[in-house]
Design a protein around this motif. Structure first.
Motif, PDB file in Angstrom:
ATOM      1  N   ILE A  13      51.727  72.891  38.504  1.00 29.54           N
ATOM      2  CA  ILE A  13      50.324  72.530  38.242  1.00 29.54           C
ATOM      3  C   ILE A  13      50.236  71.381  37.231  1.00 29.54           C
ATOM      4  N   ASP A  14      51.072  71.475  36.186  1.00 27.47           N
ATOM      5  CA  ASP A  14      51.059  70.428  35.157  1.00 27.47           C
ATOM      6  C   ASP A  14      51.419  69.053  35.715  1.00 27.47           C
ATOM      7  N   SER A  15      52.258  69.045  36.745  1.00 25.80           N
ATOM      8  CA  SER A  15      52.725  67.754  37.275  1.00 25.80           C
ATOM      9  C   SER A  15      51.647  67.030  38.094  1.00 25.80           C
ATOM     10  N   ILE A  16      50.647  67.790  38.556  1.00 25.59           N
ATOM     11  CA  ILE A  16      49.682  67.212  39.502  1.00 25.59           C
ATOM     12  C   ILE A  16      49.001  65.924  39.018  1.00 25.59           C
ATOM     13  N   PRO A  17      48.427  65.901  37.789  1.00 23.45           N
ATOM     14  CA  PRO A  17      47.724  64.666  37.372  1.00 23.45           C
ATOM     15  C   PRO A  17      48.632  63.437  37.370  1.00 23.45           C
ATOM     16  N   PHE A  18      49.857  63.619  36.910  1.00 26.15           N
ATOM     17  CA  PHE A  18      50.776  62.470  36.872  1.00 26.15           C
ATOM     18  C   PHE A  18      51.155  62.033  38.284  1.00 26.15           C
ATOM     19  N   LEU A  19      51.489  62.994  39.132  1.00 29.22           N
ATOM     20  CA  LEU A  19      51.865  62.674  40.511  1.00 29.22           C
ATOM     21  C   LEU A  19      50.706  62.015  41.261  1.00 29.22           C
ATOM     22  N   ALA A  20      49.493  62.520  40.998  1.00 32.26           N
ATOM     23  CA  ALA A  20      48.315  62.029  41.731  1.00 32.26           C
ATOM     24  C   ALA A  20      48.094  60.541  41.505  1.00 32.26           C
ATOM     25  N   LYS A  21      48.626  60.020  40.381  1.00 30.18           N
ATOM     26  CA  LYS A  21      48.500  58.576  40.144  1.00 30.18           C
ATOM     27  C   LYS A  21      49.222  57.776  41.224  1.00 30.18           C
ATOM     28  N   GLY A  22      50.198  58.432  41.884  1.00 30.09           N
ATOM     29  CA  GLY A  22      50.932  57.738  42.952  1.00 30.09           C
ATOM     30  C   GLY A  22      50.152  57.662  44.255  1.00 30.09           C
ATOM     31  N   ILE A  23      49.169  58.566  44.431  1.00 32.42           N
ATOM     32  CA  ILE A  23      48.450  58.621  45.713  1.00 32.42           C
ATOM     33  C   ILE A  23      47.761  57.303  46.077  1.00 32.42           C
ATOM     34  N   PRO A  24      47.028  56.678  45.123  1.00 34.26           N
ATOM     35  CA  PRO A  24      46.390  55.399  45.488  1.00 34.26           C
ATOM     36  C   PRO A  24      47.403  54.366  45.994  1.00 34.26           C
ATOM     37  N   TYR A  25      48.610  54.348  45.382  1.00 31.74           N
ATOM     38  CA  TYR A  25      49.620  53.383  45.831  1.00 31.74           C
ATOM     39  C   TYR A  25      50.106  53.714  47.237  1.00 31.74           C
ATOM     40  N   THR A  26      50.396  55.000  47.446  1.00 32.13           N
ATOM     41  CA  THR A  26      50.832  55.424  48.781  1.00 32.13           C
ATOM     42  C   THR A  26      49.780  55.045  49.822  1.00 32.13           C
ATOM     43  N   LEU A  27      48.503  55.310  49.478  1.00 35.45           N
ATOM     44  CA  LEU A  27      47.428  55.013  50.435  1.00 35.45           C
ATOM     45  C   LEU A  27      47.245  53.506  50.622  1.00 35.45           C
ATOM     46  N   MET A  28      47.351  52.783  49.519  1.00 33.73           N
ATOM     47  CA  MET A  28      47.156  51.334  49.589  1.00 33.73           C
ATOM     48  C   MET A  28      48.218  50.678  50.462  1.00 33.73           C
ATOM     49  N   VAL A 173      57.794  50.696  43.299  1.00 35.37           N
ATOM     50  CA  VAL A 173      56.335  50.834  43.419  1.00 35.37           C
ATOM     51  C   VAL A 173      55.990  52.236  42.968  1.00 35.37           C
ATOM     52  N   GLY A 174      54.913  52.358  42.185  1.00 35.81           N
ATOM     53  CA  GLY A 174      54.565  53.670  41.655  1.00 35.81           C
ATOM     54  C   GLY A 174      53.893  54.579  42.656  1.00 35.81           C
ATOM     55  N   GLU A 175      54.484  54.707  43.860  1.00 33.22           N
ATOM     56  CA  GLU A 175      53.887  55.603  44.852  1.00 33.22           C
ATOM     57  C   GLU A 175      54.342  57.033  44.557  1.00 33.22           C
ATOM     58  N   LEU A 176      53.992  57.947  45.439  1.00 34.30           N
ATOM     59  CA  LEU A 176      54.202  59.373  45.176  1.00 34.30           C
ATOM     60  C   LEU A 176      55.624  59.754  44.761  1.00 34.30           C
ATOM     61  N   VAL A 177      56.604  59.326  45.524  1.00 32.57           N
ATOM     62  CA  VAL A 177      57.982  59.734  45.235  1.00 32.57           C
ATOM     63  C   VAL A 177      58.453  59.151  43.906  1.00 32.57           C
ATOM     64  N   ARG A 178      58.096  57.894  43.692  1.00 29.38           N
ATOM     65  CA  ARG A 178      58.464  57.236  42.439  1.00 29.38           C
ATOM     66  C   ARG A 178      57.873  58.000  41.240  1.00 29.38           C
ATOM     67  N   GLN A 179      56.603  58.359  41.349  1.00 26.98           N
ATOM     68  CA  GLN A 179      55.963  59.130  40.284  1.00 26.98           C
ATOM     69  C   GLN A 179      56.722  60.439  40.050  1.00 26.98           C
TER      70      GLN A 179
END
Lengths: 223, 248
Positions: A13-28, A173-179
């Motif tokens: 649960i704690d990791s979610i906010p940090f990981l979620a920062k990768g979502i915009p990159y993955t989507l972009m 690139v700061g996408e999901l896996v990188r995050q």
């Protein structure tokens, strides 16, 4: 040795906010790459069935090269190789989008080719016999029907490309896996973090699947 | 000269296969020419040459004053010819992604830049004429074969052609639907439409034709008034063909 491992829900649960920062990159990267890839696919797909060999051959070469080499090699080539040629660094985001665009473009070319070729010749002949030009017959008669048939394979390609973006962690690139990798480096909670990363990919691809099902159903209603 | 379609010494090949051999044919305005012959005789290819769906190798083709050169020659008049020649296909070839009405409105709007309201009114009128006004908003796949072919006729008529080509218009239909399509074609003939009809319906050919042409292996071997051709064929190939198709 018995494993003492226990899934740490709190860590996940704690990791979610940090990981979620990768979502915009993955989507972009996915969205940008696929939009350009779709345009490339239309262009090269149609060129690959052109009656002139000098248009057909380059299109076929493009398709074969980008389908026949790994996307990981393609993105490494763009990010590390091309700067030598153009004499300056390439933004990793741009490199990622370019790799998805060129790679998906090759597959989409084949989807476009197959879709267009699946439409009966009689449709074009009916258009021509009514006085429409070849171009008019194609865009107002053949293309709308072909596009409808292309929706399922296009959706398939979109899902493949979204997952392919995970490889771009290698160019930073700061996408999901990188995050995920960055987060794990500090917390050592690999199991939980990659579990959450996987769930995030699944959320993206499942949403897309649902949209595609809806589009298919709507398309089928009239044919 | 009242010849609206004129073919002179026309030759066509599919690769090495010589499918049309020195075809000479002139059709007068208002005339109904029915072309009969065995499958593979070249009769469909012949009418497909008239609107340029097939190119020909040598000879002369003229439609309403527009010359269309053989393969490789000047094809500038093709667009004009296609505007004046309507065609109805064996497999209907309706546009499955468009409603019946939009099928009819498409060409006038794209080719003649017709106003949508005008095209719509034309479509209504034509659908009434072919007897399917109530199906205007359906899609082709929701119609019977006979209805689809009537829509295809209306679609061709929407361009106000001077000549209509029918390529085996009833061959893909269930027997009970043949009549309704032939009725529409018969009606057109009465109104004086110039028509070239390829058909296997001998009774219909006899009734509607001003002239019957029998093609054998790419050659016109017999032509004349329907009663003469059907009752007293001169060429032995025509005799053999007719005795085969009229026997049952």
């Amino acid at each position: 040795m018995e494993s003492q491992f226990q899934f740490d829900w709190q860590a996940a649960i704690d990791s979610i906010p940090f990981l979620a920062k990768g979502i915009p990159y993955t989507l972009m990267i996915s969205f940008g790459g696929l939009v350009i890839g779709f345009l490339l696919g239309i262009l090269f797909g149609l060129l690959s069935i052109n009656k002139h060999w000098y248009l057909r051959w380059p299109a076929t070469a493009y398709i074969e090269i980008f389908r026949g080499t790994p996307i990981l090699v393609q993105v490494l080539f763009i990010f590390y190789g091309l700067p030598d040629l153009i004499g300056g660094p390439i933004d990793p985001l741009v490199a990622g989008i370019a790799a998805i665009a060129l790679n998906s473009g090759a597959y989409i070319s084949e989807v476009v080719r197959g879709g267009v070729q699946s439409i009966d010749r009689g449709q074009t002949e009916a258009g021509l016999s009514l006085g429409l030009s070849r171009t008019q017959s194609f865009w107002s008669i053949v293309w709308p029907q072909a596009f409808r048939r292309m929706i399922p394979p296009l959706g398939n390609q979109a899902i493949v490309s979204i997952k392919d973006t995970s490889l771009f962690s290698v160019i930073g690139v700061g996408e999901l896996v990188r995050q995920g990798q960055v987060y794990i480096a500090n917390t050592f909670t690999a199991f939980e973090v990659y579990f959450v990363v996987a769930l995030m990919y699944l959320a993206i691809t499942l949403s897309l699947s649902m949209v595609l099902r809806y589009m298919e159903k709507r398309g089928r209603a009239s044919v | 000269m009242t010849h609206i379609v004129q073919l002179k010494r026309m030759n066509k090949y599919f690769g090495k296969l010589h499918v049309l051999k020195d075809i000479d044919l002139a059709v007068e305005a208002g005339e109904v020419v029915v072309i009969i012959g065995a499958s593979g005789s070249g009769k469909s290819t012949l009418i497909r040459c008239v609107n340029g769906l097939e190119e020909y190798e040598s000879g002369h083709l003229e439609v309403d004053g527009h010359k269309l050169a053989p393969k490789g020659g000047n094809q500038e008049s093709l667009a004009e010819i296609r505007k004046e020649v309507g065609m109805v296909f064996q497999q209907f070839n309706l546009f499955p992604h468009l409603s019946v009405k939009k099928n009819i409105m498409l060409a006038p709007m794209k080719v003649k830049s017709a106003d949508k309201i005008v095209a719509n009114a034309t479509a209504d009128r034509l659908l009434e004429r072919v007897g399917i006004s109530d199906q205007a908003d359906k899609y082709p796949s929701q119609l019977s074969g006979g209805q689809q072919q009537r829509v295809a006729i209306a679609r061709a008529l929407a361009m106000e052609p001077r000549v209509m080509l029918f390529d085996e218009p009833t061959s893909a239909l269930d027997p009970e639907m043949v009549g309704e399509v032939l009725d529409v074609i018969r009606e057109l003939a009465k109104e004086g439409m110039t028509m070239m009809v390829v058909t296997h319906e001998m009774g219909f050919a006899r009734e509607v034709a001003d002239r019957v042409i029998y093609i054998h292996e790419g050659q016109i071997v017999e032509e004349g008034k329907p009663d003469d051709v059907f009752d007293n064929p001169q060429n032995e190939r025509t005799q053999a063909f007719l005795s085969r198709v009229l026997a049952h």
